[in-house]
Enzyme design. Structure first.
Site, PDB file in Angstrom:
ATOM      1  N   SER A  30       0.645  -0.940   0.174  1.00  0.00           N
ATOM      2  CA  SER A  30      -0.188  -0.283  -0.168  1.00  0.00           C
ATOM      3  C   SER A  30       0.930   1.052   0.057  1.00  0.00           C
ATOM      4  O   SER A  30       1.822   1.445  -0.974  1.00  0.00           O
ATOM      5  CB  SER A  30      -0.811   0.241   1.549  1.00  0.00           C
ATOM      6  OG  SER A  30      -2.045   1.301   1.333  1.00  0.00           O
ATOM      7  N   HIS A  56      -2.724  -1.207  -2.977  1.00  0.00           N
ATOM      8  CA  HIS A  56      -3.593  -0.467  -2.588  1.00  0.00           C
ATOM      9  C   HIS A  56      -4.045   1.139  -3.970  1.00  0.00           C
ATOM     10  O   HIS A  56      -2.903   1.604  -4.282  1.00  0.00           O
ATOM     11  CB  HIS A  56      -4.414   0.125  -1.600  1.00  0.00           C
ATOM     12  CG  HIS A  56      -4.331  -0.406  -1.273  1.00  0.00           C
ATOM     13  ND1 HIS A  56      -4.584  -0.374   0.914  1.00  0.00           N
ATOM     14  CD2 HIS A  56      -4.510  -1.328  -0.731  1.00  0.00           C
ATOM     15  CE1 HIS A  56      -4.898  -1.475   1.066  1.00  0.00           C
ATOM     16  NE2 HIS A  56      -4.491  -2.701   0.227  1.00  0.00           N
ATOM     17  N   ASP A 146      -4.844  -4.863   5.635  1.00  0.00           N
ATOM     18  CA  ASP A 146      -4.832  -5.409   4.766  1.00  0.00           C
ATOM     19  C   ASP A 146      -3.653  -6.174   4.295  1.00  0.00           C
ATOM     20  O   ASP A 146      -2.583  -5.779   4.395  1.00  0.00           O
ATOM     21  CB  ASP A 146      -5.232  -4.791   3.049  1.00  0.00           C
ATOM     22  CG  ASP A 146      -5.796  -5.611   2.607  1.00  0.00           C
ATOM     23  OD1 ASP A 146      -6.110  -6.150   2.912  1.00  0.00           O
ATOM     24  OD2 ASP A 146      -5.716  -4.727   1.442  1.00  0.00           O
TER      25      ASP A 146
END
Length: 978
Positions: A30, A56, A146
């Protein structure tokens, strides 16, 4: 028990991947992930794996991630599209605003679902399901959590997980979350992760893992590993399925760069950390919230209503979740049960026991703290109701946490729970061999109530034990306990005894040898041997021998193998007697039974012979039926026969009958005595067993929960401390609000306790009663002189005792009127803690009312001497008062007071001229006299009325009243109105 579908799929996946010889690596990142991915790819020039990058990305803008990574990548890189087939030595990048999945080695794109977007977890879970042991997950720099759940899924499937060292990450949220979950195998810097990926993917093909066809030497090495694990952790893994164990051992050998099993055994023996890592991998601690949601809905519709039926109010609902891992399964059931009970039995006590063999998993379950990723499995409505969001994580709410108790337990070694309503065993049987599965099912059968239920996983069944459980819901794998008696009690499952190892390979059975003597013996037995049965100590038939038709006549009803319900009624009494004799004395017992079979007497000898099963050492009995020659018939007395010839057989028969009668009497007497003795013993034993069972159950539950309670004390104290801080803040705010209310309200209010002493008062009360702070704590009597001497205490005490509210008007010592209101002081839980005394100034209203009353009473006192009719009306023409002369003169039965003047006497007072005069008098105050109008009575001549009116004052300045005088006169001139 057959291998479950999940295990078969795992084996197929592994074989397919071995045939292709490649891995699939999922790389999740991310914020700050671009630099980490570039660093990871720098050292990869050739790799036996397909790399999938999940970053992401903003859903609103096109991504240049593929072009940016291609600058430094030495292998092919493309943006993933729907239907892309994965190839080794290639990199695939996720496009924006999409979720990526893999199925049979092919990538598929789907639109993100509503809620938190967690693309890394989504892909990692798909990767674990599709690739199994050939899945590799990598988590790099990023914020949030995540990827954590996805790494758990990959590790549970036998794959390998790697995490970036947090100190080397630009944002360490995702790496730290993955490390805290225990799902990481390796923690390295990005460059070292790339090198490790190349090594792992090239080394797996060189690793020689054990298999079902392994030679004897390899099996010995595996046994050594199991011995080391049992010595270190006390758990025997030989009951686990070989395929599961083989994949876990191969995984650890790959991680340690070891190619031979013997070498790995020596490495594990000298490295306790590696032995512990292998043991953790064997336990397979994977679970999630509401796994298989349909099964939980089935619990609410099919199981919970039946559990609640016929249950006493104080009886708790008890649920056991063995192999609970980190607690998600137990909490999910608790949430479903709370939802079911909230409108049916909201106060019902709930006891849910979550057990697992892994102490680390139990500690995670006790904390009840989960990453925000659970939003993938838990609905928003449930998150809001049953979880508390704190520091980015979800904490199980207190009421759910208090209903679940977690403890460490080995289900095959430690004593089980008892009196359980539901057992959820959805993460255990699938990894066990048939022998271990049978033992687990028997333990569960013992733990359940007679009306209990069993919930299994989607790939699990009761297998070879259908006699223990009945199928309730095939789709959701819900079973109910059968009321059957096992061949052993609940504690005959060898608790604490080393498990019996199921052979990894079984030799083919030897060909039976033909024995001529055995064949001859068999023929003789079939031709001349008496028929019979073999029974166990419960009198259930285990084996039938010979032709039993003449002796058996099963009773109607439910099918049974009990011999006393199978034999003919004429044999039941004697057979029961000699079986009891054989059981008690452990010797052979026989008797003869004579009965009428049609037109002739039949004699059968019943023979019971004790036996012992050589394999199980269980007591059995052989029951034989010997048909004897019938008794001699009693000859009929003829004229030529001698009396002795007739009497001799008759005497013999009488003696036989007397002997049978004596035996029967003796048997009945003995049976009666044994029954009385047995009843007494059973009653005493039942009382002792009930007492012992309650004590043992109490002790067992206390011991099981004490450790969990002790370890959670610190957490609970911290929570209590935080709650106290919050309560102090709320209390301070409440005190401020109360102070402002008491200071700002213009009412004299005094709060007294149950002892009738002043606790608090308003500013208005302070001014009215001239109170000082020192008056707090003094009796309410101090304000008696102001209101009513020696009466306020009595009235306040009466209000507290009767729980009623007192309202009355009082004239105070300052000659002003006050409304006194005394009401009980109630807390939020509706308990009485004193009284509330309030006084409001009503002097003006009181005196106004009195003046109004005086105006109404004035005519009755001062106009009573006038003999002609009088009326007083208000501005709405409504009659407020009428004298008796009005009713007498006009001979009316209707009540004038309260009526509108224009409706009186058939509306004859609705004269327009009279109404104009009234309006002028009400508005201007000018009176009038001698207004003439004719009144038409029902009978007799018309009457001339002379009416005069004047305004009289009222207590209320806004209210005007008119006094009307009505005089009678003879008709001498034309009236003003008709």
């Amino acid at each position: 028990m057959k291998d479950e579908a999940g295990e078969e799929r795992a084996g197929e996946r592994e074989q397919n991947q071995k045939a292709r010889g490649r891995f699939v690596v999922g790389i999740g990142a991310s914020a700050g992930g671009l630099e980490a991915i570039e660093e990871l790819l720098k050292g990869i020039t050739d790799i036996n794996a397909a790399l999938v990058v999940v970053q992401h990305l903003s859903p609103h803008y096109a991504s240049a991630l593929t072009q940016l990574l291609a600058r430094n990548s030495k292998i092919g890189i493309v943006t993933a599209t729907d239907g892309t087939v994965l190839e080794a030595n290639h990199i695939y990048v996720i496009p924006p605003n999409a979720d990526l999945s893999v199925f049979h080695g092919t990538l598929y794109l789907t639109a993100p679902v509503a809620g938190p977007h967690l693309p890394i977890d989504h892909f990692f879970r798909s990767l674990a399901d599709d690739q199994g042991t050939y899945a590799i997950g990598v988590v790099l720099s990023g914020t949030g959590t995540d990827g954590t759940f996805g790494l758990k899924a990959i590790k549970a499937a036998g794959g390998i997980t790697l995490v970036q060292e947090p100190s080397s990450a630009k944002y360490d949220g995702m790496p730290r979350s993955a490390l805290a979950s225990g799902a990481s195998d390796v923690c390295l810097a990005p460059k070292e992760i790339g090198e490790e990926l190349v090594r792992i993917t090239s080394h797996r093909g060189k690793t020689r893992a054990p298999s079902l066809e392994a030679p004897r030497g390899v099996q010995d090495e595996i046994s050594k590993l199991f011995m080391l694990i049992r010595a270190a952790f006390g758990n025997d893994l030989t009951q686990y399925k070989p395929a599961t164990l083989d994949r876990r051992i191969e995984r650890r050998m790959t991680m340690q760069k070891i190619g031979q099993l013997g070498e790995y055994v020596r490495f594990a023996q000298t490295h306790p950390d590696e032995l512990q890592a292998l043991y953790k991998d064997m336990l397979i601690t994977v679970t999630s919230f509401f796994r298989d949601p349909e099964a939980f809905e089935a619990l609410k519709t099919e199981v919970f209503p039946k559990i609640l039926q016929g249950r006493e109010n104080g009886e708790a609902i008890r649920i056991w979740v063995p192999a609970c891992s980190s607690g998600e399964e137990a909490y999910s059931i608790a949430i479903c049960l709370f939802e079911f009970l909230e409108d049916k039995a909201p106060g019902r006590e709930i006891q849910i026991f979550g057990t697992d063999i892994d102490e680390d998993s139990i500690q995670l379950a006790r904390r009840g703290t989960y990453a925000q990723n659970i939003s993938l499995d838990v609905s928003t409505e449930r998150l809001n109701r049953f979880f508390v969001r704190k520091d980015g994580d979800y904490h199980v709410s207190r009421r759910i946490r208090d209903a679940v108790v977690f403890s460490r337990q080995n289900i095959l070694k430690d004593a089980p729970f008892s009196r359980i309503d539901l057992v959820s065993c959805r993460n255990l049987l699938i990894y066990r061999q048939p022998v271990g599965q049978k033992k687990v099912l028997r333990v569960i059968h013992y733990a359940l109530k007679p009306s209990g239920f069993l919930l299994l996983g989607s790939s699990e069944t009761v297998g070879d034990d259908p006699e223990l459980f009945s199928l309730v819901d095939r789709k959701n794998k819900i079973y109910s306990k059968k009321a059957v008696a096992l061949a052993y009690t609940g504690f005959d499952v060898n608790f604490g005894v080393p498990a019996v190892t199921e052979p990894r390979r079984q030799a083919p059975p030897a060909r039976p040898t033909v024995n001529l003597q055995a064949m001859a013996d068999r023929q003789v037995l079939d031709l001349y041997g008496p028929p019979g049965v073999v029974i166990n100590h419960l009198l259930d038939v285990l084996q039938f021998r010979g032709h039993l038709g003449p002796y058996f006549d099963p009773v109607p009803g439910s099918a049974t193998f009990n011999i006393l319900r199978l034999v003919r009624s004429v044999f039941q009494l004697d057979l029961k007697r000699i079986i009891e004799e054989a059981i008690s004395k452990q010797t052979r017992a026989r008797c003869e039974t004579t009965y009428q079979d049609g037109a002739k007497l039949t004699v059968v000898e019943l023979d019971v012979i004790p036996l012992q099963d050589p394999e199980t050492q269980a007591r059995c009995f052989l029951v034989l039926f010997h048909r004897l020659p019938p008794p001699k018939e009693i000859p009929v007395l003829s004229s030529g026969a001698q009396e002795s010839e007739v009497l001799q057989p008759l005497t013999q028969r009488v003696q036989e009958l007397q002997g049978e009668l004596a035996i029967t009497r003796e048997y009945l007497n003995r049976t009666s005595q044994e029954k009385e003795s047995a009843n007494e013993q059973l009653q005493a034993a039942n009382e002792e067993l009930q007492s012992s069972n309650e004590e043992l159950q109490s002790i067992n539950e206390e011991l099981e929960t004490s450790k969990e309670e002790m370890q959670s004390t610190n957490e609970e104290l911290t929570t209590v401390n935080e709650e106290l801080h919050n309560r102090m803040a709320e209390l301070s705010l409440t005190n401020d609000d109360l102070h402002n209310v008491l200071s700002g309200i213009d009412l004299a209010i005094i709060i007294v306790g149950l002892d009738l002493r002043i606790r608090r008062y308003t500013t208005a009360a302070e001014k009215l009663f001239q109170m000082v702070p020192a008056d707090i704590g003094r009796p309410i009597d101090i304000i008696d002189p102001f209101i009513e001497p020696n009466k306020l205490r009595v009235k306040t005490r009466a209000v507290i005792e009767t729980l009623s509210t007192l309202e009355e008007d009082v004239l105070a010592s300052n000659q002003r009127w006050y409304a006194l209101r005394i009401s009980p002081y109630q807390t939020l839980d509706r308990s009485i803690r004193g009284a509330l005394v309030a006084l409001s100034d009503i002097d003006i209203r009181k005196r106004t009312t009195e003046l109004t009353s005086d105006v109404t009473a004035y005519p009755a006192r001062f106009l009573a001497a006038i003999s002609h009719p009088l009326l007083i009306i208000d501005k709405d023409r409504r009659v407020l008062w009428a004298n008796d002369a009005f009713t007498a003169v006009f001979h009316t039965t209707e009540e004038p007071v309260g009526s509108v003047m224009t409706t009186l006497l058939r509306k004859q007072f609705a004269n327009p001229g009279l109404q104009d005069l009234l309006s002028r008098t009400l508005s201007l105050g000018t009176g009038f006299r001698d207004y003439k109008m004719t009144f038409h009575p029902d009978k007799g001549a018309d009457i001339l009325l002379k009416i005069g009116g004047s305004r009289i004052p009222a207590a209320d300045d806004e209210k005007s009243l008119v006094l009307l005088s009505i005089e009678l006169d003879v008709i001498s001139e034309a009236p003003h109105g008709l």
